[in-house]
Write an enzyme that holds these catalytic residues in place. Structure first.
Site, PDB file in Angstrom:
ATOM      1  N   VAL A 140      -9.338   4.120  12.297  1.00  0.00           N
ATOM      2  CA  VAL A 140      -8.329   3.157  11.833  1.00  0.00           C
ATOM      3  C   VAL A 140      -7.508   2.635  13.011  1.00  0.00           C
ATOM      4  CG1 VAL A 140      -6.255   2.907  10.400  1.00  0.00           C
ATOM      5  CG2 VAL A 140      -8.243   4.108   9.501  1.00  0.00           C
TER       6      VAL A 140
ATOM      7  N   ASP B 256      -5.083  -2.632  -1.407  1.00  0.00           N
ATOM      8  CA  ASP B 256      -5.502  -2.733  -2.816  1.00  0.00           C
ATOM      9  C   ASP B 256      -5.337  -4.176  -3.308  1.00  0.00           C
ATOM     10  OD1 ASP B 256      -5.676   0.285  -3.190  1.00  0.00           O
ATOM     11  OD2 ASP B 256      -3.612   0.012  -2.550  1.00  0.00           O
TER      12      ASP B 256
ATOM     13  N   HIS C  11      -0.582   3.762  -3.732  1.00  0.00           N
ATOM     14  CA  HIS C  11      -1.866   3.500  -3.068  1.00  0.00           C
ATOM     15  C   HIS C  11      -2.760   4.679  -3.441  1.00  0.00           C
ATOM     16  CE1 HIS C  11      -4.949   2.437  -0.265  1.00  0.00           C
ATOM     17  NE2 HIS C  11      -4.735   3.454   0.530  1.00  0.00           N
TER      18      HIS C  11
HETATM   19  N1  LIG Z   1      -3.310   3.187   4.175  1.00  0.00           N
HETATM   20  C1  LIG Z   1      -4.561   2.772   4.084  1.00  0.00           C
HETATM   21  O1  LIG Z   1      -4.835   1.783   3.392  1.00  0.00           O
HETATM   22  C2  LIG Z   1      -5.634   3.523   4.839  1.00  0.00           C
HETATM   23  C3  LIG Z   1      -6.929   2.996   4.947  1.00  0.00           C
HETATM   24  C4  LIG Z   1      -7.886   3.736   5.643  1.00  0.00           C
HETATM   25  C5  LIG Z   1      -7.548   4.993   6.197  1.00  0.00           C
HETATM   26  N2  LIG Z   1      -6.273   5.443   6.059  1.00  0.00           N
HETATM   27  C6  LIG Z   1      -5.855   6.736   6.619  1.00  0.00           C
HETATM   28  O2  LIG Z   1      -5.703   6.616   8.023  1.00  0.00           O
HETATM   29  C7  LIG Z   1      -5.800   7.931   8.621  1.00  0.00           C
HETATM   30  C8  LIG Z   1      -6.714   7.865   9.833  1.00  0.00           C
HETATM   31  O3  LIG Z   1      -8.043   7.620   9.425  1.00  0.00           O
HETATM   32  P1  LIG Z   1      -9.221   7.563  10.535  1.00  0.00           P
HETATM   33  O4  LIG Z   1     -10.466   7.172   9.783  1.00  0.00           O
HETATM   34  O5  LIG Z   1      -8.781   6.772  11.697  1.00  0.00           O
HETATM   35  O6  LIG Z   1      -9.321   9.106  10.931  1.00  0.00           O
HETATM   36  P2  LIG Z   1      -9.889   9.671  12.323  1.00  0.00           P
HETATM   37  O7  LIG Z   1     -10.191  11.117  12.082  1.00  0.00           O
HETATM   38  O8  LIG Z   1     -10.987   8.783  12.822  1.00  0.00           O
HETATM   39  O9  LIG Z   1      -8.664   9.527  13.333  1.00  0.00           O
HETATM   40  C9  LIG Z   1      -7.499  10.283  13.238  1.00  0.00           C
HETATM   41  C10 LIG Z   1      -6.967  10.441  14.657  1.00  0.00           C
HETATM   42  O10 LIG Z   1      -5.701  11.110  14.607  1.00  0.00           O
HETATM   43  C11 LIG Z   1      -5.610  11.874  15.800  1.00  0.00           C
HETATM   44  N3  LIG Z   1      -4.547  12.875  15.704  1.00  0.00           N
HETATM   45  C12 LIG Z   1      -4.519  14.017  15.012  1.00  0.00           C
HETATM   46  N4  LIG Z   1      -3.359  14.673  15.223  1.00  0.00           N
HETATM   47  C13 LIG Z   1      -2.627  13.905  16.058  1.00  0.00           C
HETATM   48  C14 LIG Z   1      -1.325  14.022  16.647  1.00  0.00           C
HETATM   49  N5  LIG Z   1      -0.547  15.096  16.395  1.00  0.00           N
HETATM   50  N6  LIG Z   1      -0.902  13.047  17.476  1.00  0.00           N
HETATM   51  C15 LIG Z   1      -1.690  11.976  17.746  1.00  0.00           C
HETATM   52  N7  LIG Z   1      -2.918  11.799  17.213  1.00  0.00           N
HETATM   53  C16 LIG Z   1      -3.384  12.761  16.372  1.00  0.00           C
HETATM   54  C17 LIG Z   1      -7.007  12.489  15.954  1.00  0.00           C
HETATM   55  O11 LIG Z   1      -7.254  12.964  17.274  1.00  0.00           O
HETATM   56  C18 LIG Z   1      -7.889  11.295  15.560  1.00  0.00           C
HETATM   57  O12 LIG Z   1      -8.282  10.543  16.704  1.00  0.00           O
HETATM   58  C19 LIG Z   1      -6.284   8.849   7.497  1.00  0.00           C
HETATM   59  O13 LIG Z   1      -5.197   9.580   6.968  1.00  0.00           O
HETATM   60  C20 LIG Z   1      -6.831   7.885   6.456  1.00  0.00           C
HETATM   61  O14 LIG Z   1      -6.808   8.415   5.151  1.00  0.00           O
HETATM   62  C21 LIG Z   1      -5.317   4.746   5.408  1.00  0.00           C
END
Ligand SMILES: NC(=O)c1ccc[n+]([C@@H]2O[C@H](COP(=O)([O-])OP(=O)(O)OC[C@H]3O[C@@H](n4cnc5c(N)ncnc54)[C@H](O)[C@@H]3O)[C@@H](O)[C@H]2O)c1
Length: 319
Positions: free
Chosen positions: A21, A155, A182
């Site tokens: 993301v 959404d 959401h």
């Molecule tokens: N709001 C929305 O509409 C929406 C849509 C898609 C995904 N998301 C959410 O976004 C989040 C990220 O998803 P993703 O697919 O990128 O996951 P991902 O696993 O690819 O990336 C998460 C990143 O967070 C990093 N991280 C973990 N702890 C950390 C810290 N203390 N400090 C800094 N970085 C840290 C990890 O190293 C990793 O690179 C998830 O919670 C997912 O559910 C939200």
């Protein structure tokens, strides 16, 4: 609502979490030339450096941003700090199932941001976004609206896409919002959907298109299950949210206020307070500048209040 004082910014954005993301948001911001400076911050420094280099290599032909891998000290002087750190859903999981793990990550992230924070809006993307937005608002202690979450913007975008597909029109002529949670407690506001400014029921009648409860339920179901469906098919979603964030970032950084269904801590709108949920809101340089108190149909209010109660109960359970 109390408005935060906004100083003319330098169009600097920090993205915390350089996973799918975070990196997709950085890429979208860079190629749309939304920001002047974009810094990616993650505990995995090597991967973050790789993502930054990969995006940087294309910028000379598409944009002008200075994009680099940095650390929390780079949160100083940002106009916008976007939090995407945290685990995503696995197939079959709900967003609320991520709470325990992602709240611990959020706690570490917010503590680190606070050491260097000088100004700017904080936008929460990590899930469960309504819960994490509430906690970030509480922990940051900024004026209301300076912290908000992407909430139901994705959404709403999926909802508009489904209506456009049903009517055979471009998404640009459809106006409609999903409000509430959401997640499972999302509420499509059918009573306000317009097609080219015409109420959708009237438009469908005119065009001899079927328009009844069955059609509405089918579109609402597709909208609600879209995230899980994509996760089942490709394990994650990231492009859709990245383009939605571009709209929000542009409204904040480039001072082009927009209206979107995003989540922020309500302060008595629709009689609700002390819970973060999405309603159509004016988003601009100081974040959520105004939540719009539009009128909905009685069954839409009922579903919205059900979502309020369920998120409130959930918040109580994690206190
Ligand atoms: N709001 C929305 O509409 C929406 C849509 C898609 C995904 N998301 C959410 O976004 C989040 C990220 O998803 P993703 O697919 O990128 O996951 P991902 O696993 O690819 O990336 C998460 C990143 O967070 C990093 N991280 C973990 N702890 C950390 C810290 N203390 N400090 C800094 N970085 C840290 C990890 O190293 C990793 O690179 C998830 O919670 C997912 O559910 C939200």
């Amino acid at each position: 609502m109390k408005r935060a004082k906004y100083l003319l910014g330098n169009r600097k954005v920090a993205i915390i979490g350089a996973g799918y993301v975070g990196a997709s948001i950085a890429y979208a911001l860079a190629i749309r030339d939304v920001a002047r400076e974009i810094v990616l911050i993650d505990i995995n420094h090597e991967k973050t450096d790789g993502e930054a280099k990969d995006i940087r290599h294309g910028i000379q032909s598409m944009g002008t941003a200075d994009l680099y891998a940095g650390d929390y000290a780079d949160c100083a002087d940002c106009d916008l700090i976007i939090i995407t750190a945290g685990r995503g859903r696995l197939p079959g999981e709900s967003r609320l199932d991520l709470t325990n793990e992602n709240i611990k990550i959020l706690d570490a992230v917010v503590k680190s941001i606070k050491k260097y924070y000088t100004r700017g809006v904080i936008l929460v993307i990590s899930n469960p976004v309504d819960i994490l937005t509430f906690k970030t608002t509480e922990w940051m202690g900024l004026p209301n609206g300076m912290v908000f979450g992407s909430g139901c913007i994705l959404d709403s975008s999926r909802f508009v896409r489904c209506i456009a597909d049903y009517t055979g029109l471009s998404t640009g002529v459809i106006n409609g919002y999903v409000v509430g949670e959401h997640g499972e407690g999302q509420v499509p506001i059918w009573s306000r959907v317009t097609v080219g400014g015409i109420p959708i029921g009237e438009y469908c009648n005119e065009m001899n298109l079927r328009w009844d409860q069955g059609v509405q339920d089918d579109i609402a179901r597709q909208t609600r299950s879209m995230g899980s469906e994509i996760i089942r098919e490709k394990s994650r979603t990231h492009y859709g949210i990245a383009t939605c964030v571009c709209q929000l970032a542009d409204s904040i950084i480039n001072q082009r206020p927009t209206i979107a269904s995003v989540c922020s801590v309500l302060m008595g709108e629709h009689g609700v307070r002390d819970v973060a949920l999405s309603v159509p809101s004016v988003v601009g340089p100081s974040g959520v500048q105004q939540r719009i108190r539009e009128k909905w149909a009685s069954e839409e209010y009922r579903s919205f209040f059900d979502a309020v109660e369920s998120i409130r109960d959930f918040l109580q359970s994690i206190r």
